[in-house]
Design an enzyme around this catalytic site. Structure first.
Site, PDB file in Angstrom:
ATOM      1  N   SER A 127       3.818 -13.776 -18.474  1.00 50.84           N
ATOM      2  CA  SER A 127       5.240 -13.625 -18.815  1.00 50.84           C
ATOM      3  C   SER A 127       6.188 -13.688 -17.625  1.00 50.84           C
ATOM      4  CB  SER A 127       5.457 -12.316 -19.585  1.00 50.84           C
ATOM      5  OG  SER A 127       5.173 -11.204 -18.784  1.00 50.84           O
ATOM      6  N   LYS A 170      10.103  -4.148 -23.040  1.00 53.83           N
ATOM      7  CA  LYS A 170      10.827  -4.811 -21.952  1.00 53.83           C
ATOM      8  C   LYS A 170      12.328  -4.583 -22.055  1.00 53.83           C
ATOM      9  CE  LYS A 170       7.225  -8.272 -21.278  1.00 53.83           C
ATOM     10  NZ  LYS A 170       6.794  -9.668 -21.430  1.00 53.83           N
TER      11      LYS A 170
END
Length: 230
Positions: A127, A170
């Site tokens: 990511s 996140k």
């Protein structure tokens, strides 16, 4: 706190138990989360990561060490998948510098070091691809990217931005660090829209299908010095 307070009362019934802010650490231990230092400047970009404790911000630094030869070095205790992401980011940015208004020969004459701080903590996963690419592009352009922005997304060799996991964690990590501008993969739009409104409040989110979308936010739409944004 209640359990420990009861134990104290059982041990000394005549002594009142009072708990204030200054007592919290003795009851609960050290805080699980600490304020992370925000790094800024050319070649420095903030990514978003998932951890066993939830989400975290992840500063990624790129620097040109010298111009004697071409080279690429990675540090920061990175796992195999993250190393592959770094190699993909390096290849993609190197082959598309002209498109992103950088010197096409920059990497031909540059030894570049890409580092992810807090090297004592193992890190892995795909990511950080777009974050690494942005750090590399920043040093190639000699320009710091847009500030107060964090991003996540897997990058392919052709510049496609693929979905990642842990969007909720996140987003929480970004809010904890008071970062209000985010870049997320377009394929994660549904994950973001399903979040409670209180998590989305006050955030400006850009969804990227291709790295060119990330570039537009970080560099092309960056306010010029002396100008203001409304």
């Amino acid at each position: 706190i209640l359990r420990k307070g009861i134990v104290k009362l059982l041990e000394n019934p005549d002594q009142p138990v009072k708990v204030g802010v200054s007592d919290l650490q003795s009851y609960l231990g050290r805080p699980s989360f600490k304020k992370e230092k925000s790094l800024k400047g050319t070649g420095v970009v903030t990514g978003l990561a998932w951890t066993a404790m939830g989400g975290a911000t992840l500063s990624i630094e790129a620097s040109r060490i010298h111009s004697a030869q071409r080279g690429f070095k990675l540090t920061g205790q990175l796992g195999d998948v993250m190393k592959e992401s770094a190699e993909i980011a390096y290849s993609y940015v190197s082959s598309n510098l002209k498109r992103f208004k950088g010197d096409p020969t920059f990497f031909d004459k540059s030894f570049v070091h890409l580092h992810v701080p807090e090297g004592a903590t193992p890190k892995d996963g795909p990511s950080a691809g777009v974050t690494m690419a942005t750090a590399l592009l920043s040093i190639a352009r000699g320009e710091a990217p847009q500030q107060n922005i964090a991003m996540t997304g897997e990058l392919t060799l052709t510049g496609q931005v693929l979905p990642v996991g842990g969007i909720r964690e996140k987003v929480i990590a970004a809010r904890r660090q008071k970062i209000s501008n985010l870049i997320l993969p377009e394929a994660n739009r549904g994950d973001y829209e399903e979040l409670p409104q209180y998590l989305k409040e006050g955030l400006a989110v850009n969804f990227a299908k291709h790295y060119s979308d990330v570039f537009q936010v970080c560099f092309a739409n960056k306010p010029r010095k002396g100008s203001s944004v409304h």
